[in-house]
Motif scaffolding. Structure first.
Motif, PDB file in Angstrom:
ATOM      1  N   GLU A   1      -3.002   9.687   0.558  1.00  0.00           N
ATOM      2  CA  GLU A   1      -3.875   9.499  -0.594  1.00  0.00           C
ATOM      3  C   GLU A   1      -3.246   8.470  -1.520  1.00  0.00           C
ATOM      4  N   LEU A   2      -4.052   7.480  -1.912  1.00  0.00           N
ATOM      5  CA  LEU A   2      -3.566   6.401  -2.762  1.00  0.00           C
ATOM      6  C   LEU A   2      -3.895   6.671  -4.228  1.00  0.00           C
ATOM      7  N   THR A   3      -3.240   5.950  -5.115  1.00  0.00           N
ATOM      8  CA  THR A   3      -3.431   6.149  -6.554  1.00  0.00           C
ATOM      9  C   THR A   3      -4.845   5.800  -7.021  1.00  0.00           C
ATOM     10  N   ASP A   4      -5.558   4.964  -6.265  1.00  0.00           N
ATOM     11  CA  ASP A   4      -6.929   4.603  -6.658  1.00  0.00           C
ATOM     12  C   ASP A   4      -7.964   5.640  -6.201  1.00  0.00           C
ATOM     13  N   GLY A   5      -7.511   6.746  -5.621  1.00  0.00           N
ATOM     14  CA  GLY A   5      -8.415   7.815  -5.207  1.00  0.00           C
ATOM     15  C   GLY A   5      -8.876   7.739  -3.766  1.00  0.00           C
ATOM     16  N   THR A   6      -8.569   6.660  -3.085  1.00  0.00           N
ATOM     17  CA  THR A   6      -8.950   6.544  -1.673  1.00  0.00           C
ATOM     18  C   THR A   6      -7.860   7.163  -0.801  1.00  0.00           C
ATOM     19  N   SER A   7      -8.195   7.338   0.444  1.00  0.00           N
ATOM     20  CA  SER A   7      -7.196   7.835   1.391  1.00  0.00           C
ATOM     21  C   SER A   7      -7.239   6.976   2.656  1.00  0.00           C
TER      22      SER A   7
ATOM     23  N   GLN B   1       1.604   2.586  -3.306  1.00  0.00           N
ATOM     24  CA  GLN B   1       0.468   3.192  -4.005  1.00  0.00           C
ATOM     25  C   GLN B   1       0.197   4.623  -3.560  1.00  0.00           C
TER      26      GLN B   1
ATOM     27  N   ARG C   1       0.833  -1.212   0.000  1.00  0.00           N
ATOM     28  CA  ARG C   1       0.000   0.000   0.000  1.00  0.00           C
ATOM     29  C   ARG C   1       0.861   1.253   0.000  1.00  0.00           C
TER      30      ARG C   1
END
Length: 150
Positions: free
Chosen positions: A106-112, A90, A87
């Motif tokens: 903040e992750l690359t998939d838009g979640t945090s 990401q 993770r």
């Protein structure tokens, strides 16, 4: 300018705590209607502000660590330290929250993902002490206005 505001805030917290503690400890305070509630409100308010400032210190430390740059700055150290390796790779950025104090990656998939840099007791303590302060100060004002009208 920020340092000046921080110093004024720190001075305000210290004055509120000391004034409230001295008033609570003074026997004459307990004979004046509403004075004990006012003292309790000042003490609880100062403690709430102090606890909130303690949370902001933790957030500022994580932010300074993340914004440091350099060779080991990606992913930011707070994210790298609190996330598993998969993770952490990401992580696309980070976000700082002021109310309530917090730090999230903040992750690359838009979640945090909220990173536990602020001790878990800070937000509940601020809420409880703040509520005690507000209730005490409102009750103090009502008591003083009621006795002034007699």
């Amino acid at each position: 300018m920020i340092v000046l505001l921080a110093l004024v805030g720190l001075l305000t917290i210290v004055v509120m705590i000391l004034r409230g503690a001295v008033d609570v400890a003074t026997p004459a305070t307990w004979t004046v209607p509403g004075a004990a509630l006012r003292a309790l409100g000042l003490l609880a308010g100062g403690l709430a502000l102090g606890m909130y400032a303690w949370g902001l210190v933790h957030v500022a430390g994580a932010w300074l660590d993340a914004a440091d740059g350099g060779t080991s700055s990606s992913p930011p150290p707070p994210c790298r330290d609190h996330l598993d390796k998969a993770r952490a790779l990401q992580v696309a950025g980070y976000d700082v929250d002021v109310i309530p104090p917090g730090f999230s990656c903040e992750l690359t998939d838009g979640t945090s993902v909220e990173i536990p840099v602020v001790p878990a007791y800070v937000t509940p303590a601020v809420m409880a002490l703040g509520a005690i302060a507000v209730v005490s100060l409102v009750a103090s004002g009502r008591t003083q206005s009621r006795t002034a009208g007699m």
